[in-house]
Write an enzyme that holds these catalytic residues in place. Sequence first.
Site, PDB file in Angstrom:
ATOM      1  N   HIS A  32       0.814  -1.217   0.000  1.00 50.01           N
ATOM      2  CA  HIS A  32       0.000   0.000   0.000  1.00 50.01           C
ATOM      3  C   HIS A  32       0.849   1.270   0.000  1.00 50.01           C
ATOM      4  O   HIS A  32       0.342   2.367  -0.260  1.00 50.01           O
ATOM      5  CB  HIS A  32      -0.974   0.006   1.197  1.00 50.01           C
ATOM      6  N   ASP A  79       0.245  -7.833   1.873  1.00 55.58           N
ATOM      7  CA  ASP A  79       0.503  -6.401   1.725  1.00 55.58           C
ATOM      8  C   ASP A  79       2.003  -6.118   1.601  1.00 55.58           C
ATOM      9  O   ASP A  79       2.533  -5.214   2.233  1.00 55.58           O
ATOM     10  CB  ASP A  79      -0.092  -5.620   2.913  1.00 55.58           C
ATOM     11  N   SER A  81       4.890   2.228   7.925  1.00 55.97           N
ATOM     12  CA  SER A  81       4.552   1.078   7.087  1.00 55.97           C
ATOM     13  C   SER A  81       5.717   0.686   6.178  1.00 55.97           C
ATOM     14  O   SER A  81       6.301   1.540   5.501  1.00 55.97           O
ATOM     15  CB  SER A  81       3.324   1.397   6.225  1.00 55.97           C
TER      16      SER A  81
END
Length: 312
Positions: free
Chosen positions: A155, A185, A264
């Site tokens: 993402h 992810d 992230s």
Amino acid sequence: MKRVTLYSKSSRSHTADGRDDRRVTGPDVGAQSAGGKPTGRPGLTVRARAFMARHERIMIVGFAALLSLLLVIGYAATKPPARQITQHDIDAAVLHTLDSNVLPSPAAKAFEIVQQSVVRVRRLEHVKDDEQDHIKGVGSGVVIVDKGVILTNLHVVNGAERVQVVFADGTESDATVIGMQPENDLAVLQAKSIPDDLVPATLRSTRDLAMGDQVIAVGFPFGIGPSVSAGVVSGLKREYRSTEGKRLLTNLIQFDAAANPGNSGGPLATMDGEVVGIVTAILNPGDQGVFIGIGFAVPIENAAAAVGVSPF
């Protein structure tokens, strides 16, 4: 026939009482028996002097050695006995060392090891009538192969027109996505140019990871960093569904080290500086999208599978 008188060559004289007064000369002088007669051997004084003359050097050395020995014995006899070291002495020395020398924390040592492998990941987009691309999003990544192979979250780079990475030494490089694993992810990047001394992170299996183990999360929360936060493993084999409800992530590591948007794709590492996961999400029942104490990371085994080669 008339006899010729014979005379002795010895010097002999007669005393008044008619006894011979015969003088004795030579080496027997002074060596007489108890009756006053010569013994035929040298006197004790003469022999002692001769012995001392022949062994004078040895006697001096022996006397000096004896004197030194007596001095050592005397010093040892007067010196007080050494005091035995007790456990109290050892504890006091340790406390003094700890007070006078501030040691780095385990988290600081872990960060020092892993920080050289952490990169800033930028998602760039072109704006019309502007020569320069603009940053539309910032995330984190970690180098796992010294040729410039980088792990991050899908993402972070999904839909980007252009991806740029910034290495720990400040080197900037464009990067391309060479692999994806949507179910976890994860995305794999390849930097086009890399520093000469690029160091990949050390990956560690999560097989022996336990709840309560200390960990650090390293990245660029809100673009600030590199930043490090410390915590513990709060749980294993957790599930997380994205806020849009489109993706369910499983087999996650739950941790409580502070993480926020921008973390992230960054590494979750042990106190040895070894990467056990890739930070991927935070749980917040509200709409703020900030950390409230629950973060999730994809185990490094899944991340390695995204590259196509297991490191274990």
